[in-house]
Design an enzyme around this catalytic site. Structure first.
Site, PDB file in Angstrom:
ATOM      1  CB  CYS A  59      -0.961   0.103   0.982  1.00 52.40           C
ATOM      2  SG  CYS A  59       0.116  -0.150   2.570  1.00 52.40           S
ATOM      3  CG  HIS A  74      -5.608  -0.734   1.823  1.00 55.24           C
ATOM      4  ND1 HIS A  74      -5.376   0.814   2.659  1.00 55.24           N
ATOM      5  CD2 HIS A  74      -4.607  -1.600   2.338  1.00 55.24           C
ATOM      6  CE1 HIS A  74      -4.956   0.854   2.813  1.00 55.24           C
ATOM      7  NE2 HIS A  74      -4.196  -0.320   3.248  1.00 55.24           N
ATOM      8  CG  ASP A 113      -8.377   2.007   0.883  1.00 60.16           C
ATOM      9  OD1 ASP A 113      -7.206   2.018   0.870  1.00 60.16           O
ATOM     10  OD2 ASP A 113      -9.227   1.730   1.145  1.00 60.16           O
TER      11      ASP A 113
END
Length: 386
Positions: free
Chosen positions: A87, A283, A281
């Protein structure tokens, strides 16, 4: 989409998943652009031409680069995905992609439904997931081995900034100015105690000029430049005294966001409203996509997100990194003036300081004004340590 297990892990680290707008009335800053919400919009009376609609269009046009699966294995490993560990690398790719997008298409560009511009595809192409792509996760890991980058391991903001510096330098040596994949110098703003131990970061104009000169291989005194500022702003979480300054950086027209989050759960923060940060994000787990300027009909929807997510800035890990893209010397001078003013107003807690030369670092002269810059026009800028 993120699997349930990944999303639960992320919520344990980042906190509950917060979506939408934190406030219906406060101004929003998104990478140097302010969106002022009117009373009508606050009451729900909006249309396609509203400020709120423009903000959503701008937000969804920013580049999202997330976990991918199905790419070629990393060297000497069996990893074909970066799920659960990549990430921070993905967050940094977003920041660099955004700087490239600003460079090629300008800050006002937004994504349309028609066929994408060639410059847009040229921006995404180097971030493919293979060794043949200049800024792939594969090449970043290879360039950052000396800073601890390895497949399967999580790293922090400082290490990823140095890895990008190393990769940019390597690519610059391999290409000429006409085929430059990254058409800007990369400069790390560091402190007297370099690294993650802390130390006050100092932007030395002399060093930035040297970075531009080296990038141009001596052909130019100044080039576009991307400034990366790794910071440690506390112990377990960001010290509250720094939050006003962090918020203020999003009003800089040179802002390309913040790499931040929590250990093991990095995000790319691109805007603020009050003391909340809007982020993209990384993820979300998505299949590998090959983007090429030779294929204008390629589906790039996986590189964008329409879901507004935000996180309280006070909950961020203190280890983070700021990014600023300066198109030319005038833009850089404007950035230095803004940074100087911000440091002066920081009540003794500046994010970083600005100085002209190394010899000025130990002097006790403080401050730099726009009037000083006007008086010095045509000569060396007399930046002094704040």
């Amino acid at each position: 989409m993120a699997t349930g297990a990944i999303r639960r892990f992320q919520e344990r680290v980042l906190g509950p998943n917060r979506t939408g707008l934190p406030s219906t009335t406060s101004d929003i800053w998104l990478l140097g652009v302010c969106y002022k919400i009117s009373e009508d919009e606050a009451s729900g009376d909006t249309d396609a031409g509203s400020v709120l609609a423009a903000f959503h269009q701008d937000f969804s046009s920013k580049i999202l680069i997330s976990y991918r699966k199905g790419f070629e294995p990393f060297r000497d490993t069996t990893y074909t995905s970066d799920v659960n560990w990549g990430c921070m690398i993905r967050s940094s790719q977003m920041l660099f992609a955004q700087a490239l997008l600003f460079h090629r298409l300008g800050r006002s560009w937004t994504r349309k439904s028609e066929l994408p511009e060639q410059e847009y595809l040229e921006t995404l192409e180097p971030f493919g997931d293979s060794e043949s792509s200049a800024f792939s996760i594969h090449n970043l890991i290879k360039a950052g081995e000396s800073y601890g980058l390895a497949a399967g391991s999580w790293i922090g903001p400082y290490a990823i900034c140095r890895s990008w510096e190393s990769l940019a330098c390597k690519k610059r040596k391999q290409t000429d100015s006409k085929t430059e994949t990254l058409p800007m110098a990369v400069h790390i703003v560091s402190g007297s105690e370099d690294g993650e131990r802390g130390g006050a970061p100092i932007l030395c104009i002399e060093d930035a000029t040297k970075s531009c000169r080296e990038f141009s291989k001596g052909q130019s005194e100044w080039t576009p430049i991307l400034l990366l500022v790794p910071l440690v702003l506390g112990l377990d979480k960001v010290n509250p005294r720094y939050i006003p300054s962090l918020i203020a950086t999003f009003a800089f027209p040179q802002s390309v966001g913040i790499l931040g989050g929590k250990p093991g759960a990095s995000t790319y923060i691109i805007g603020v409203q009050e003391d909340k940060g809007f982020y993209l994000d990384p993820h979300e787990v998505q299949q590998v996509v090959t983007v090429s300027k030779e294929s204008p009909d390629v589906d790039t929807s996986s590189y964008h997100c329409k879901v507004l997510r935000y996180v309280p800035l006070e909950s961020l890990d203190p280890s983070l990194a700021l990014g600023f893209y300066c198109r030319d010397k005038d833009d850089f001078n404007d950035f230095c003036l803004r940074a100087s003013k911000l440091a002066e107003e920081s009540k003794g807690a500046p994010l970083f300081t600005v100085t002209q030369t190394h010899s000025a670092i130990n002097q006790n002269n403080y401050g730099f004004s726009e009037e000083d810059n006007i008086e010095e026009e045509g000569r060396e800028d007399d930046w002094q340590l704040l």
